[in-house]
Design a protein around this motif. Sequence first.
Motif, PDB file in Angstrom:
ATOM      1  N   ASP A  60       0.804  -1.217   0.000  1.00  0.00           N
ATOM      2  CA  ASP A  60       0.000   0.000   0.000  1.00  0.00           C
ATOM      3  C   ASP A  60       0.838   1.269   0.000  1.00  0.00           C
ATOM      4  O   ASP A  60       0.347   2.347  -0.346  1.00  0.00           O
ATOM      5  N   ASP A  61       2.121   1.162   0.383  1.00  0.00           N
ATOM      6  CA  ASP A  61       2.979   2.345   0.422  1.00  0.00           C
ATOM      7  C   ASP A  61       4.185   2.225  -0.508  1.00  0.00           C
ATOM      8  O   ASP A  61       5.148   2.977  -0.394  1.00  0.00           O
ATOM      9  N   LEU A  62       4.145   1.242  -1.429  1.00  0.00           N
ATOM     10  CA  LEU A  62       5.203   1.025  -2.417  1.00  0.00           C
ATOM     11  C   LEU A  62       6.575   0.811  -1.781  1.00  0.00           C
ATOM     12  O   LEU A  62       7.606   1.200  -2.335  1.00  0.00           O
ATOM     13  N   GLY A  63       6.590   0.192  -0.599  1.00  0.00           N
ATOM     14  CA  GLY A  63       7.844  -0.170   0.046  1.00  0.00           C
ATOM     15  C   GLY A  63       8.395   0.844   1.016  1.00  0.00           C
ATOM     16  O   GLY A  63       9.464   0.626   1.596  1.00  0.00           O
ATOM     17  N   ALA A  64       7.697   1.953   1.240  1.00  0.00           N
ATOM     18  CA  ALA A  64       8.204   2.984   2.157  1.00  0.00           C
ATOM     19  C   ALA A  64       8.314   2.472   3.591  1.00  0.00           C
ATOM     20  O   ALA A  64       9.147   2.954   4.369  1.00  0.00           O
ATOM     21  N   SER A  65       7.489   1.471   3.963  1.00  0.00           N
ATOM     22  CA  SER A  65       7.493   0.961   5.337  1.00  0.00           C
ATOM     23  C   SER A  65       8.543  -0.121   5.568  1.00  0.00           C
ATOM     24  O   SER A  65       8.679  -0.607   6.692  1.00  0.00           O
ATOM     25  N   VAL A  66       9.283  -0.495   4.529  1.00  0.00           N
ATOM     26  CA  VAL A  66      10.333  -1.509   4.693  1.00  0.00           C
ATOM     27  C   VAL A  66      11.537  -0.873   5.377  1.00  0.00           C
ATOM     28  O   VAL A  66      12.133   0.073   4.871  1.00  0.00           O
ATOM     29  N   SER A  67      11.891  -1.402   6.544  1.00  0.00           N
ATOM     30  CA  SER A  67      13.002  -0.838   7.313  1.00  0.00           C
ATOM     31  C   SER A  67      14.198  -1.771   7.404  1.00  0.00           C
ATOM     32  O   SER A  67      15.282  -1.351   7.798  1.00  0.00           O
ATOM     33  N   LEU A  68      14.008  -3.039   7.057  1.00  0.00           N
ATOM     34  CA  LEU A  68      15.088  -4.025   7.147  1.00  0.00           C
ATOM     35  C   LEU A  68      15.097  -4.875   5.892  1.00  0.00           C
ATOM     36  O   LEU A  68      14.057  -5.309   5.405  1.00  0.00           O
ATOM     37  N   LEU A  69      16.291  -5.094   5.364  1.00  0.00           N
ATOM     38  CA  LEU A  69      16.471  -5.968   4.202  1.00  0.00           C
ATOM     39  C   LEU A  69      17.399  -7.109   4.584  1.00  0.00           C
ATOM     40  O   LEU A  69      18.438  -6.886   5.200  1.00  0.00           O
ATOM     41  N   ILE A  70      17.006  -8.329   4.230  1.00  0.00           N
ATOM     42  CA  ILE A  70      17.809  -9.511   4.514  1.00  0.00           C
ATOM     43  C   ILE A  70      18.081 -10.194   3.185  1.00  0.00           C
ATOM     44  O   ILE A  70      17.145 -10.629   2.502  1.00  0.00           O
ATOM     45  N   THR A  71      19.329 -10.254   2.791  1.00  0.00           N
ATOM     46  CA  THR A  71      19.691 -10.795   1.484  1.00  0.00           C
ATOM     47  C   THR A  71      20.559 -12.040   1.631  1.00  0.00           C
ATOM     48  O   THR A  71      21.019 -12.366   2.727  1.00  0.00           O
ATOM     49  N   ASP A  72      20.809 -12.706   0.501  1.00  0.00           N
ATOM     50  CA  ASP A  72      21.600 -13.942   0.521  1.00  0.00           C
ATOM     51  C   ASP A  72      23.055 -13.691   0.156  1.00  0.00           C
ATOM     52  O   ASP A  72      23.719 -14.592  -0.365  1.00  0.00           O
ATOM     53  N   GLU A  73      23.563 -12.496   0.420  1.00  0.00           N
ATOM     54  CA  GLU A  73      24.991 -12.246   0.194  1.00  0.00           C
ATOM     55  C   GLU A  73      25.807 -13.226   1.026  1.00  0.00           C
ATOM     56  O   GLU A  73      25.566 -13.412   2.214  1.00  0.00           O
TER      57      GLU A  73
END
Length: 389
Positions: free
Chosen positions: A268-281
């Motif tokens: 609903d906010d196009l990702g503005a509420s995403v505060s943490l990213l967890i990647t497979d690096e």
Amino acid sequence: MRTARSTPTGVQKQQTERVVVTGFGLSTSLGPSFWHTALALRKKRSNYREHEDVLVADIPSGSILRGAIISRLSLRLVPTNLQGVQRAAALLAPAVQECLADVSSVLKRKTGWKIVNHCAPGEEGLLDLLGEKAPECNFPEEASCRPQPTRCDFFTQIGLAAEELLANRAEAVVVACVDSLCTRKRLTELLYSGLLKDAANPHGIMAAEAAGAVFLERESAARRRGAAILAGVASWGAATEPHPWTGASASTAQGLTTAFHQAFGRLDDLGASVSLLITDENGERPRALEWALAEGRIFPNPDRERRLRHPAVTAGDSGGALGAVLLADALAHLAWHRHSMRRVALATSDDHGERGVLCLEPGDRCDRRTLMADIRRRLSRENGYPENR
């Protein structure tokens, strides 16, 4: 991902339905359960060791796999002589049992299954072996394993399961994955591909193995049976990188960027509420460079810093099961930060070009003391793990 529900008269109400996570199980070298592994990841406690057939130094015969440092489950739990589908069943059974611990026998019989087996793709017998080790599975006749899965398939199957649940084509779905890079065969393949970390290749990976299972159902059904909601499945995305990395050459990050835009476009906010990213690096330079390219395209407001975590550095790279480790890290974050209403985004990348993104949102809030008491009770059951001697 939410859908509107209708009243019997056909008038739309502003009431929404979402798919939620109400059960999760995990097996890694860091611990025999979800919380064992999650706490080890937060404390950055690894469990690496040399493979018993491997020495770091070269020998004239050339039979040594240089630099094969692994993160493998306890030999007591999964002996080295177990290979292929037998190893997959041994790794996956504890995760499935933990995932279904709070599910009634009636609901288990109505649960669908999606199993992503990387240990022995295409081999028959996993369902039979898993049924013997974990009789509570109650596999339906149509249950099957994914043939030739990719590293992103775990997230893809979660997205497909969410669509089935929102369309009322299933009561509940378990999505499970298992993979091991610690067998001699897989280590040899990694060595010849130039992917193992050693003195000559500081940007290689540390091989690991893992298995995970997540229980998904509609929120309304979970509320009716009084289940604790660990997280909500907010959105997902998938794409293919047209120019995958080769050797030390980075990709264009077009596929990963598209997958993120697809997932964020459903929010609903196009990702503005995403505060943490967890990647497979995992230590590979091309993978890190791809993320560096994608990040600036995903978040156009660089002034706002978002946290980044990459559990593979601590737990090791478990290939197709790494998605379950990322999910465990995300669920632990949402549990510990109960007052935060921000979302978490997870991303995986396959060497052949597939890219997957999964966005989660907070589940139920609970008292911190209650949470800690529950964690201590669960951890006390496996006191002293890991055991590898």
